[in-house]
Every structure is written in C-alpha cells, then in structure tokens.
Design an enzyme around this catalytic site. Sequence first.
Site, PDB file in Angstrom:
ATOM      1  N   ASN A  67       0.868  -1.185   0.000  1.00  0.00           N
ATOM      2  CA  ASN A  67       0.000   0.000   0.000  1.00  0.00           C
ATOM      3  C   ASN A  67       0.902   1.231   0.000  1.00  0.00           C
ATOM      4  O   ASN A  67       1.529   1.547   1.003  1.00  0.00           O
ATOM      5  CB  ASN A  67      -0.879  -0.018   1.269  1.00  0.00           C
ATOM      6  CG  ASN A  67      -1.666   1.265   1.443  1.00  0.00           C
ATOM      7  OD1 ASN A  67      -1.798   2.061   0.505  1.00  0.00           O
ATOM      8  ND2 ASN A  67      -2.190   1.469   2.644  1.00  0.00           N
ATOM      9  N   LYS A 119       0.079   4.350  -0.362  1.00  0.00           N
ATOM     10  CA  LYS A 119      -0.530   5.574   0.178  1.00  0.00           C
ATOM     11  C   LYS A 119      -0.238   6.753  -0.765  1.00  0.00           C
ATOM     12  O   LYS A 119      -0.119   6.554  -1.966  1.00  0.00           O
ATOM     13  CB  LYS A 119      -0.046   5.838   1.606  1.00  0.00           C
ATOM     14  CG  LYS A 119      -0.160   4.577   2.465  1.00  0.00           C
ATOM     15  CD  LYS A 119       0.073   4.782   3.921  1.00  0.00           C
ATOM     16  CE  LYS A 119      -0.072   3.449   4.639  1.00  0.00           C
ATOM     17  NZ  LYS A 119       0.011   3.550   6.076  1.00  0.00           N
ATOM     18  N   GLY A 179       2.592   2.416  10.579  1.00  0.00           N
ATOM     19  CA  GLY A 179       3.549   3.502  10.403  1.00  0.00           C
ATOM     20  C   GLY A 179       4.229   3.925  11.695  1.00  0.00           C
ATOM     21  O   GLY A 179       4.884   4.962  11.750  1.00  0.00           O
ATOM     22  N   HIS A 198      -9.379   1.299   4.685  1.00  0.00           N
ATOM     23  CA  HIS A 198      -8.096   1.468   5.373  1.00  0.00           C
ATOM     24  C   HIS A 198      -8.305   2.414   6.554  1.00  0.00           C
ATOM     25  O   HIS A 198      -9.103   3.358   6.473  1.00  0.00           O
ATOM     26  CB  HIS A 198      -7.047   2.029   4.406  1.00  0.00           C
ATOM     27  CG  HIS A 198      -5.681   2.037   5.024  1.00  0.00           C
ATOM     28  ND1 HIS A 198      -5.273   3.028   5.883  1.00  0.00           N
ATOM     29  CD2 HIS A 198      -4.660   1.148   4.960  1.00  0.00           C
ATOM     30  CE1 HIS A 198      -4.048   2.756   6.308  1.00  0.00           C
ATOM     31  NE2 HIS A 198      -3.656   1.618   5.762  1.00  0.00           N
ATOM     32  N   GLU A 224      -5.295  -4.745  10.394  1.00  0.00           N
ATOM     33  CA  GLU A 224      -4.249  -3.752  10.639  1.00  0.00           C
ATOM     34  C   GLU A 224      -4.557  -3.011  11.932  1.00  0.00           C
ATOM     35  O   GLU A 224      -5.383  -2.092  11.945  1.00  0.00           O
ATOM     36  CB  GLU A 224      -4.201  -2.747   9.491  1.00  0.00           C
ATOM     37  CG  GLU A 224      -3.873  -3.375   8.157  1.00  0.00           C
ATOM     38  CD  GLU A 224      -3.308  -2.353   7.185  1.00  0.00           C
ATOM     39  OE1 GLU A 224      -2.227  -2.595   6.654  1.00  0.00           O
ATOM     40  OE2 GLU A 224      -3.940  -1.300   6.987  1.00  0.00           O
ATOM     41  N   SER A 278       3.571  -2.003  10.207  1.00  0.00           N
ATOM     42  CA  SER A 278       5.019  -2.046  10.431  1.00  0.00           C
ATOM     43  C   SER A 278       5.674  -3.375  10.033  1.00  0.00           C
ATOM     44  O   SER A 278       6.644  -3.805  10.662  1.00  0.00           O
ATOM     45  CB  SER A 278       5.352  -1.690  11.886  1.00  0.00           C
ATOM     46  OG  SER A 278       4.917  -0.365  12.168  1.00  0.00           O
ATOM     47  N   GLU A 328      -6.766   4.870   7.629  1.00  0.00           N
ATOM     48  CA  GLU A 328      -6.611   6.307   7.327  1.00  0.00           C
ATOM     49  C   GLU A 328      -7.871   6.860   6.663  1.00  0.00           C
ATOM     50  O   GLU A 328      -8.223   8.015   6.876  1.00  0.00           O
ATOM     51  CB  GLU A 328      -5.357   6.511   6.454  1.00  0.00           C
ATOM     52  CG  GLU A 328      -4.090   6.306   7.284  1.00  0.00           C
ATOM     53  CD  GLU A 328      -2.904   5.732   6.521  1.00  0.00           C
ATOM     54  OE1 GLU A 328      -2.894   5.779   5.275  1.00  0.00           O
ATOM     55  OE2 GLU A 328      -1.982   5.214   7.193  1.00  0.00           O
TER      56      GLU A 328
END
Length: 253
Positions: free
Chosen positions: A4, A6, A168, A90, A162, A208, A92
């Site tokens: 991904n 992003k 991240g 996702h 996730e 991560s 985000e």
Amino acid sequence: MAGNWKMNKTKQEADSFFQGLAEFLQDKNLTCQLLISPAFPYLYSMKSFLGNQVLVSAQNIAAEKEGAFTGEVSGSMLASIGVDASLVGHSERREYYGEKNDILNKKINSCLDSNLMPVYCVGETLEERRKEQHFAVVKSQLKEALLGISKADMAKIVIAYEPVWAIGTGEVATPSQAEEMHLFIRNTINELYDASISDNIRILYGGSVKPSNVVELFTQPNVDGGLIGGASLLLDDYISIIEQTEKISNGSL
Ligand code: PGA
C-alpha cells in the site's frame, strides 16, 4: 503480499519501481500472489509494466456507480483500465475521511459489481485495545461492512487486519497478538458464513511489516500474507519480503 503506497512517489519514481519489480519477476514462478496499490495516476502504467504478474489495486473506490460525485472514481472506471482490486476501509480512510462501516459496505459492493477484489481492512485503535474492546470492534467492522454480502461474493474478498497502533509507528503486533486476532476473524467469518468460506479466506496482517519481522509474522497459521505500507515503497525491502515469503510457502524457512 500486498503493498500500500498511500500518497507517495512521483510518476518517475513509480515507473522505476515497476520496472525494477518486472526485472526481478522475470522467469520467476512465485507461489505467493502479489498486489500493489499505488495512487490513482499510476494504476494504468503499473499494468503496462507488470501485466498480470502483480494485481493492480486502487486505494479507494467510490460508493456510488456514476454521476455528480466530484473527485470520486468508480468501480467501472477502475475496471475499464484493467485494475484488479481495491483497498476498502483502510484506517486512514476511516480516521481522516470519516468512512464508516455502512459506507464501506457500499464500497465493497462497488468492487464486487465491477469484478474487483475487495481488500477490506479492519483493526482497532490503541485506545480500543487498552479498553479490551479490540475483538468487539473488529467483529462489528466485519458484521456491518459485510451485511448482505452473499456467500459467493464473500469467497472473493480478502481481509486485512491492521491494528491502527501498529501502522507507520514501527510498533508491530507480536506474532501471538496477530495470530489471536486472525483466528478470531476466521471464526467470525465462520459464524457469519460457513467453514468452507472461513477456511479459504485470506487474512493479511498489516502494520510495520518489514524484512526483519516477516518470518515471525507469516509463519503464524492464520496469517496468510501481508499488507505492507512503508516497506513496500522500497524495492529492495519489498523484494526481500517476497523472497522470504516464498521460502516460507515452500517450506525452506
Ligand atoms: P505500514 O503501513 O506498513 O507503514 O505500517 C501499513 C498500512 O497502512 O497498510
């Protein structure tokens, strides 16, 4: 093994990655299926560099079919340029764009209507884990977004777990935390559908993932692959993750 990207890379950087990956994949017959999710402007050129060797995935898809929805990209548009899949939900998107489970249900349906594979992302925040709500949160993310999805369609969906606190942050879930949640997800799918669906559904871990933790995570029985952010931007890291995963699949690791 899904990457991904992003909102990263210029067109030149994206093309040079695709070129490098195409060179690596030449004459290789991998067991593991690859998928990359670059930003919208690079989906088309990704297909031209990599053909069918790597699934081309959008990071987002419109909930609606077509019409006056400025800034949105529909499933049929994606399918018409050869896109194979889309991420849905996702964290985000949930956090910064207010996407809730009911909208995500529509987005999963947008994928299915256009023959795109939905990669549906679930996961709890740090606060939810601290309050021991992680199982309840993931269960409602599954139940609400999968509402009304038929058994035949469910067989086309990939789930990505996730934990938001691991995305991240460099803080990775321990292999046992990942395995515990993946098993919980599989059992929930079994409750909502049946064992033939839950045994075969692919559940990816994300948060991560990097070359140094691939083996401990992907040797867990219910972890079927990864959704990789930061490390998928670096060709060498992505290739190292693929090579290690191949060894795990063929039993040499
Ligand atoms: P990360 O991101 O690997 O950089 O933690 C994962 C993701 O957000 O899909």
